[in-house]
Design an enzyme around this catalytic site. Structure first.
Site, PDB file in Angstrom:
ATOM      1  N   GLU A 185       0.842  -1.194   0.000  1.00 50.97           N
ATOM      2  CA  GLU A 185       0.000   0.000   0.000  1.00 50.97           C
ATOM      3  C   GLU A 185       0.883   1.251   0.000  1.00 50.97           C
ATOM      4  O   GLU A 185       0.913   2.039   0.939  1.00 50.97           O
ATOM      5  CB  GLU A 185      -0.963  -0.076   1.195  1.00 50.97           C
ATOM      6  CG  GLU A 185      -1.865  -1.305   1.074  1.00 50.97           C
ATOM      7  CD  GLU A 185      -2.655  -1.667   2.330  1.00 50.97           C
ATOM      8  OE1 GLU A 185      -2.625  -0.882   3.297  1.00 50.97           O
ATOM      9  OE2 GLU A 185      -3.287  -2.729   2.328  1.00 50.97           O
ATOM     10  N   GLU A 389      -8.785   4.163   4.229  1.00 51.74           N
ATOM     11  CA  GLU A 389      -8.371   3.474   3.006  1.00 51.74           C
ATOM     12  C   GLU A 389      -8.309   4.527   1.895  1.00 51.74           C
ATOM     13  O   GLU A 389      -9.308   5.173   1.588  1.00 51.74           O
ATOM     14  CB  GLU A 389      -9.376   2.376   2.629  1.00 51.74           C
ATOM     15  CG  GLU A 389      -9.529   1.274   3.680  1.00 51.74           C
ATOM     16  CD  GLU A 389      -8.484   0.167   3.576  1.00 51.74           C
ATOM     17  OE1 GLU A 389      -7.654   0.214   2.637  1.00 51.74           O
ATOM     18  OE2 GLU A 389      -8.491  -0.730   4.434  1.00 51.74           O
TER      19      GLU A 389
HETATM   20 ZN   LIG Z   1      -4.044  -2.408   4.385  1.00 54.89          ZN
END
Ligand SMILES: [Zn+2]
Length: 425
Positions: A185, A389
């Site tokens: 990420e 997120e």
């Molecule tokens: Zn994650």
């Protein structure tokens, strides 16, 4: 969420780790295609059809609306023949990974100069991130210090930067950020760096920035999982877990965000399979990384307390409040949390239209146990402990690899949101 089905598919494909042909050879993903499949009411049916493709990798866990999959060249024809309602999100995942991996070189700033904003035009090698933090700290010497929150399993320093205002070092409640607990990420480190950059450069020129830094001490850890991040750059772009090996187990890695010592013993929301992407470890807090990070977190809680904690992840565009371990339990200040989170979404959206789904982590996304935000809420008594997120959202035309042109916009929208939240919480 039908997590059991998800894990069944993952173990059937032996997860991502099985694809590593040798310790040092890089997986290119050349010719792999990625698809976003509409699931909706047919979630279980879609998953069962995809499960017939043994080397296709399921990617996202929030599959109520869509399932994102990576399909190797030899299974593309069979995938198309399934006749699923899908769109292509990576025509050639390998080509997109190569474009993203073309890192700009980083020239260390001249003594005490703020690094250039061009830092946000590219992703970077891990060593350059380390240098960048040294440089940004040196540019703000009276109001910042680097700190160490522990050591990774391969011996890397889990470093962070501490920023403070006019009250002096450590005099105010904490705003505490974690990035890159999940290796792949990459945007999460860039976003916490952008926020750091704005705090450092804005303190002397922007009264709104000065006000929030005078009110809180910031503790920002950009790489909770530095080993995994390095591995995602050198070997497997899609790596998620840490790089911990365990006796008698061939699969590598534990999901650090299923290993926190709180509600770890519950069964729904993590895997006991060492090959699974959400493997929770053999005992609560038995990852090398958390041994230091949990102690550091305890020291903040025992000091001036933690006002706000954010664990920065990607992707999907969510703002998630507690809890992960239960879809019915709510924190005592839940109404206030949701009010702030919804307003945060509005502030982010005003920048360039990015919308986040807001709600309790379990009820909005899926159950997670041994996760950081539940620990921070109930054990550390943080007033607000959220997961954000980042991009891309579900309507984006990309998934696994966020184009470099979206680094700066991601930072800008989250910074505007944070500036509002921290001034108003
Ligand atoms: Zn994650």
């Amino acid at each position: 969420m039908k997590l059991s089905a998800f894990f069944a598919i993952l173990s059937a494909t032996s997860a991502l780790g099985a694809r590593v042909p040798g310790a040092n050879s890089k997986i290119t993903y050349d010719g792999y295609k990625a698809f976003r499949i509409h699931t909706g009411e047919n979630e279980a049916l879609v998953k069962s059809k995809v499960a017939t493709l043994k080397e296709t990798i399921n990617f996202n866990m929030d599959t109520a609306e869509h399932l994102d999959v990576v399909v190797p060249p030899k299974e593309v024809e069979a995938f198309v023949a399934l006749g699923l309602d899908s769109v292509v999100i990576h025509e050639d995942l390998g080509a997109d990974i190569r474009a993203e991996g073309d890192f700009a070189p980083y020239e260390s700033a001249a003594s005490a100069a703020v690094p250039s904003i061009t830092w946000f035009n590219s992703y970077h090698a891990y060593a350059d991130h380390v240098t960048w933090f040294r440089d940004i700290q040196a540019a703000f010497p009276g109001n910042s210090a680097l700190f160490s929150a522990g050591t990774s399993v391969q011996g890397r320093d889990i470093f962070g930067i501490h920023l403070w205002g006019s009250g002096g070092k450590g005099s105010k409640p904490a705003v505490y950020f974690h990035g890159t607990v999940h290796a792949r990420e990459w945007i999460s480190a860039k976003v916490v760096e952008y926020i750091t950059y704005q705090l450092v450069t804005g303190y002397s020129t922007d009264s709104a920035v000065k006000a929030i830094l005078d009110k809180y001490d910031f503790y920002i850890i950009p790489f909770v999982n530095p080993d995994g991040f390095v591995y995602s750059q050198t070997t497997n772009r899609l790596w998620r877990k840490n790089r911990q090996t365990r006796s008698g187990v061939s699969c590598v890695g534990t999901d650090i965000n299923r290993n926190w010592p709180y509600k770890w013993e519950l069964t729904n929301g993590a895997s006991t399979d060492p090959c699974a992407e959400t493997y929770k470890g053999r005992a609560a807090g038995d990852t090398a990384e958390l041994q230091g990070v949990v102690n550091f977190t305890k020291s903040l809680a025992a000091g001036k307390g933690i006002k706000l904690y954010i664990d920065w992840h990607s992707y999907g565009n969510y703002i998630l409040t507690p809890y992960g371990y239960s879809c019915s339990a709510r924190p005592a200040n839940n109404a206030r949390q949701l009010e702030l989170a919804r307003n945060l979404n509005t502030k982010i959206q005003a920048v360039s239209g990015t919308r986040h789904t807001v709600g309790g982590a379990c009820s909005t996304l899926y159950a997670t146990i041994g996760d950081s935000t539940d620990y921070l809420t109930d054990v550390s008594k943080a007033e607000f402990a959220w997961t954000i997120e980042l991009r891309p959202g579900s309507s984006a035309s990309n998934g696994f690899v966020l184009p470099v042109a979206q680094i700066l916009p991601s930072g800008q929208e989250q910074w505007e949101g944070m500036k509002w939240l921290i001034a108003n919480m």
